[in-house]
Design an enzyme around this catalytic site. Structure first.
Site, short mmCIF file in Angstrom:
data_model
loop_
_atom_site.label_atom_id
_atom_site.label_comp_id
_atom_site.label_asym_id
_atom_site.label_seq_id
_atom_site.Cartn_x
_atom_site.Cartn_y
_atom_site.Cartn_z
N GLY A 1 0.88 -1.21 -0.17
CA GLY A 1 0.00 0.00 -0.03
C GLY A 1 0.72 1.20 0.02
O GLY A 1 2.21 1.38 0.32
N CYS A 2 0.30 2.46 -0.29
CA CYS A 2 1.08 3.52 -0.43
C CYS A 2 1.57 4.37 0.61
O CYS A 2 2.71 4.67 1.01
CB CYS A 2 0.24 4.36 -1.12
SG CYS A 2 -1.53 5.07 -0.53
#
Length: 339
Positions: free
Chosen positions: A136-137
């Protein structure tokens, strides 16, 4: 070397668009199909207007097996549904950009394991992997800020994180908190102390610093939140993540810099800067830039990352490069926006 044949599922969204922007000019890639059921038959540039003049590729409604690697740019929960509903040939490698296969308990597919695709943590595993769970970012940004400490067993019991992300982090589907008139000139916190990325962050830190994640009957999210105090914020900008993290540390500032510089010496996209950092340095690039400061017994770690590239599609291409024995940087010599 023959070109890598690529298929993309969910190519009309933000991560799908970023993937197309990179792969259209990747010297070793041929895009076989860009799937989008709702846009089938339309030109890619009908949705991603900036690609007008770069490609005449059209969206397809179907997929095919005449590919080497399949990118899944679909919503969380939809990647697992897609793989359950479709038979993917065994030779096809998969890079999933959703969160469906990131956690240790959810990695199995067709009797093979998804490898967590953070190159700065699992580069050698990625090189031989058949399936990749792209991080995920927020998770990418925060892990990169903390991995060198975890690698030396230096993470304390409490980690404090304030991180702000741009509006593209919420995805392309409009919502009350992504509407321009609400987001512009505004700032808000959300999912404080319970953001889902805490789970993958804590597992990666525990991988390097054994015992970091406390053992108990509580959920993984609750156990992670016992040690990681994470307050995510929505910023009034389009893309990027700026995180400010502090921990108690006995390291001097110079010792901390030497530790970080040594850890990232062989990683081409993560850089350690002795000058302060800002978001524009990394927007539209696959870079992450870390800055350190010592204040009393506290070590401040600042990290800036583009959420759509190093935090999603750029990292997915970086993983593909590693899987197929290419230079890790192939197709990713992207330039920041500057001023």
């Amino acid at each position: 070397m023959e070109k890598i044949k690529v298929g993309i599922v969910g190519s009309a969204g933000y991560t799908g668009g970023e993937l197309l922007r990179v792969l259209i000019y990747h010297p070793q890639v041929e895009i076989v199909f860009a799937q989008s059921a709702s846009n089938s038959g339309n030109k890619i540039y009908d949705v991603h207007n900036d690609l007008f003049g770069d490609t005449e590729l059209t969206f397809s409604s179907d997929i095919c097996d005449d590919i080497d690697v399949l990118f899944l740019c679909v919503g969380h929960g939809d990647a697992r549904k897609f793989l359950d509903a479709n038979i993917i040939a065994e030779h096809v490698r998969i890079i999933d950009l959703s969160q469906d296969y990131r956690l240790r308990a959810n990695t199995d597919y067709q009797h093979k394991q998804f490898v967590y695709g953070l190159p700065e943590l699992n580069r050698d595993l990625i090189k031989t992997a058949h399936y990749i769970a792209n991080p995920g970012c927020f998770a990418t940004n925060i892990q990169l800020a903390l991995l060198p400490l975890a690698g030396q067993g230096l993470l304390p019991d409490q980690i404090h994180i304030n991180a702000t992300t741009g509006s593209t982090g919420a995805g392309q589907k409009p919502g009350a908190t992504t509407h321009f008139s609400w987001r512009n000139n505004n700032l808000s916190a959300y999912k404080s102390f319970e953001h889902q990325h805490l789970q993958e962050i804590s597992e990666s830190l525990d991988q390097l610093q054994n015992g970091f994640l406390p053992l108990s009957d509580k959920t993984l999210l609750d156990r992670a939140a016992e040690k990681i105090n994470f307050v995510p914020q929505r910023g009034d900008f389009t893309r990027g993540i700026f995180s400010a993290i502090y921990v108690e540390s006995d390291l001097s500032e110079d010792e901390a810099y030497k530790l970080y510089e040594l850890y990232y010496a062989g990683h081409p996209f993560t850089h350690v800067s002795r000058a302060n950092v800002d978001l524009k340095q990394v927007v539209n690039t696959n870079k992450s830039i870390i800055h350190l400061e010592k204040h009393g017994n506290k070590l401040l770690i600042l990290n800036v990352t583009d959420n759509l590239l190093k935090g999603a599609s750029g990292q997915a291409v970086q993983n593909m490069n590693l899987m197929f024995g290419l230079d890790e940087r192939a197709g990713l010599q992207l330039k920041s926006v500057g001023f």
